[in-house]
Write an enzyme that holds these catalytic residues in place. Sequence first.
Site, PDB file in Angstrom:
ATOM      1  N   HIS A 148       0.919  -1.101   0.208  1.00 35.68           N
ATOM      2  CA  HIS A 148      -0.333   0.161  -0.084  1.00 35.68           C
ATOM      3  C   HIS A 148       0.694   1.119  -0.241  1.00 35.68           C
ATOM      4  O   HIS A 148       0.809   2.463  -0.767  1.00 35.68           O
ATOM      5  CB  HIS A 148      -0.922  -0.004   1.458  1.00 35.68           C
ATOM      6  CG  HIS A 148      -1.921  -1.122   1.354  1.00 35.68           C
ATOM      7  ND1 HIS A 148      -1.823  -1.982   0.989  1.00 35.68           N
ATOM      8  CD2 HIS A 148      -3.689  -0.605   0.874  1.00 35.68           C
ATOM      9  CE1 HIS A 148      -3.530  -2.783   0.880  1.00 35.68           C
ATOM     10  NE2 HIS A 148      -4.172  -1.842   1.035  1.00 35.68           N
ATOM     11  N   HIS A 197       1.708  -3.750   9.163  1.00 33.95           N
ATOM     12  CA  HIS A 197       2.630  -3.820   8.526  1.00 33.95           C
ATOM     13  C   HIS A 197       3.483  -3.146  10.114  1.00 33.95           C
ATOM     14  O   HIS A 197       3.457  -2.520  10.555  1.00 33.95           O
ATOM     15  CB  HIS A 197       2.645  -2.220   7.632  1.00 33.95           C
ATOM     16  CG  HIS A 197       2.210  -2.621   5.751  1.00 33.95           C
ATOM     17  ND1 HIS A 197       3.254  -3.911   5.644  1.00 33.95           N
ATOM     18  CD2 HIS A 197       1.388  -3.116   5.639  1.00 33.95           C
ATOM     19  CE1 HIS A 197       2.774  -4.449   4.700  1.00 33.95           C
ATOM     20  NE2 HIS A 197       2.008  -4.015   4.222  1.00 33.95           N
TER      21      HIS A 197
END
Length: 234
Positions: A148, A197
């Site tokens: 992303h 993440h």
Amino acid sequence: MSTARSGLFGKVEFTVLLAALIVAGGLWGFVELMELARDSAPHGFDTEILLALRTPGDLATPIGPHWLKEAMRDLTSLGSAAVLIYITAAVIIYLLVARKTLAAFFVLVAIAGGQALNSLLKLGIDRPRPEVVPHLAHVSTLSFPSGHAMMSAVTYLTLGALLAQTVPDRATKIYVLSVAVLTTFIVGVSRLYLGVHWPSDVLAGWCAGAAWAMLFWLVARWARRTQAASLKPM
């Protein structure tokens, strides 16, 4: 006349130098973060940041008001494959309709190439997702670098740089590029807030994405100038 040319030359050279520095800095930062990601144990700052974003004693609950979690889920979709593909396709079709074939080609190669690079990097590093806190969004791929974060940087910075070249004044250029940078930043932060993440994954994604976008901007700029020179009458 010579003074004006000198000023324009200096301005152009500064822009090119800045882009080159972003490429070099991004590559250097990515390599450093890659070494960190290959360690068997997560770095202290990775764990500390993820824990700081959760309520002490209840790691399943993020900090902030109750609506912030849903807002972050909405904002993180700005870096999802579906949204980025839609935006990229819309821009490429517009450029083709406007007969800007070279620009359309570079947008396609830059963004598609960035996606391919991200997939290869994930497989090469093979870092698992963090398990320090519960995930607040569904994930199924590897962790490093953040797809992303990287693809947001590739897409929004590439399109921002392209759009900035079409506006006449400096203030508008700064606004366009600021929106591109801010969107990239928000997407990366949302991945941390959702716990999917490590912070180093997001930083690496930003570094790689910015370097890739600026590299293609430099190549596209060179190609445009070469094409324009070839069309000039002898």
